[in-house]
Design a protein around this motif. Structure first.
Motif, PDB file in Angstrom:
ATOM      1  N   ARG A  55      -7.079   2.231   2.296  1.00  0.00           N
ATOM      2  CA  ARG A  55      -5.796   2.340   2.997  1.00  0.00           C
ATOM      3  C   ARG A  55      -4.647   2.019   2.061  1.00  0.00           C
ATOM      4  O   ARG A  55      -3.641   2.724   2.023  1.00  0.00           O
ATOM      5  CB  ARG A  55      -5.779   1.402   4.204  1.00  0.00           C
ATOM      6  CG  ARG A  55      -4.583   1.605   5.118  1.00  0.00           C
ATOM      7  CD  ARG A  55      -4.611   0.694   6.346  1.00  0.00           C
ATOM      8  NE  ARG A  55      -5.868   0.771   7.084  1.00  0.00           N
ATOM      9  CZ  ARG A  55      -6.743  -0.225   7.189  1.00  0.00           C
ATOM     10  NH1 ARG A  55      -6.512  -1.389   6.615  1.00  0.00           N
ATOM     11  NH2 ARG A  55      -7.858  -0.076   7.865  1.00  0.00           N
ATOM     12  N   ARG A  56      -4.787   0.973   1.255  1.00  0.00           N
ATOM     13  CA  ARG A  56      -3.721   0.599   0.312  1.00  0.00           C
ATOM     14  C   ARG A  56      -3.577   1.627  -0.805  1.00  0.00           C
ATOM     15  O   ARG A  56      -2.477   1.951  -1.229  1.00  0.00           O
ATOM     16  CB  ARG A  56      -4.018  -0.770  -0.308  1.00  0.00           C
ATOM     17  CG  ARG A  56      -3.683  -1.939   0.565  1.00  0.00           C
ATOM     18  CD  ARG A  56      -3.691  -3.250  -0.211  1.00  0.00           C
ATOM     19  NE  ARG A  56      -4.854  -3.434  -1.067  1.00  0.00           N
ATOM     20  CZ  ARG A  56      -5.986  -4.017  -0.696  1.00  0.00           C
ATOM     21  NH1 ARG A  56      -6.128  -4.462   0.527  1.00  0.00           N
ATOM     22  NH2 ARG A  56      -6.989  -4.158  -1.550  1.00  0.00           N
ATOM     23  N   SER A  57      -4.698   2.143  -1.266  1.00  0.00           N
ATOM     24  CA  SER A  57      -4.680   3.055  -2.407  1.00  0.00           C
ATOM     25  C   SER A  57      -4.256   4.473  -2.043  1.00  0.00           C
ATOM     26  O   SER A  57      -3.671   5.172  -2.858  1.00  0.00           O
ATOM     27  CB  SER A  57      -6.063   3.114  -3.059  1.00  0.00           C
ATOM     28  OG  SER A  57      -6.436   1.840  -3.511  1.00  0.00           O
ATOM     29  N   CYS A  58      -4.565   4.900  -0.846  1.00  0.00           N
ATOM     30  CA  CYS A  58      -4.333   6.304  -0.478  1.00  0.00           C
ATOM     31  C   CYS A  58      -3.312   6.459   0.642  1.00  0.00           C
ATOM     32  O   CYS A  58      -3.054   7.587   1.068  1.00  0.00           O
ATOM     33  CB  CYS A  58      -5.646   6.947  -0.038  1.00  0.00           C
ATOM     34  SG  CYS A  58      -6.937   6.879  -1.287  1.00  0.00           S
ATOM     35  N   GLY A  59      -2.771   5.377   1.102  1.00  0.00           N
ATOM     36  CA  GLY A  59      -1.876   5.432   2.252  1.00  0.00           C
ATOM     37  C   GLY A  59      -0.626   6.250   2.036  1.00  0.00           C
ATOM     38  O   GLY A  59      -0.072   6.815   2.969  1.00  0.00           O
ATOM     39  N   CYS A  60      -0.167   6.371   0.807  1.00  0.00           N
ATOM     40  CA  CYS A  60       1.083   7.075   0.563  1.00  0.00           C
ATOM     41  C   CYS A  60       0.867   8.542   0.223  1.00  0.00           C
ATOM     42  O   CYS A  60       1.821   9.299   0.100  1.00  0.00           O
ATOM     43  CB  CYS A  60       1.861   6.394  -0.551  1.00  0.00           C
ATOM     44  SG  CYS A  60       0.976   6.357  -2.124  1.00  0.00           S
TER      45      CYS A  60
END
Length: 84
Positions: A55-60
């Motif tokens: 979630r943190r790595s691909c959220g954007c």
């Protein structure tokens, strides 16, 4: 899911639990199993950490329009084939 959960059943449903897709009674059974089974608790914590990392790595990032269109088309195709 039943009143008792064994470890193999736990592994089949861990992401349903993590994603909040279980009924309230199944969540209670699942949580009880986590309290009683340290190996499954370890697995749950690993999966929880992995989801948070993704979630943190691909959220954007957003999937390209063509990929999203192909995925949606495959859902439609699966639905049509299943409905035959």
């Amino acid at each position: 899911m039943g009143e008792h959960m064994d470890c193999s059943n736990f592994m089949e449903h861990v992401f349903e639990y993590l994603d909040g897709e279980m009924t309230e009674s199944d969540c209670e059974i699942f949580a009880r199993h986590l309290q009683e089974c340290p190996p499954c608790l370890d697995e749950y914590q690993r999966d929880q950490a992995l989801k948070a990392l993704i979630r943190r790595s691909c959220g954007c990032e957003e999937a390209p329009v063509q990929l999203r269109t192909q995925i949606i088309a495959s859902f439609t195709s699966i639905t049509v084939e299943y409905g035959r």
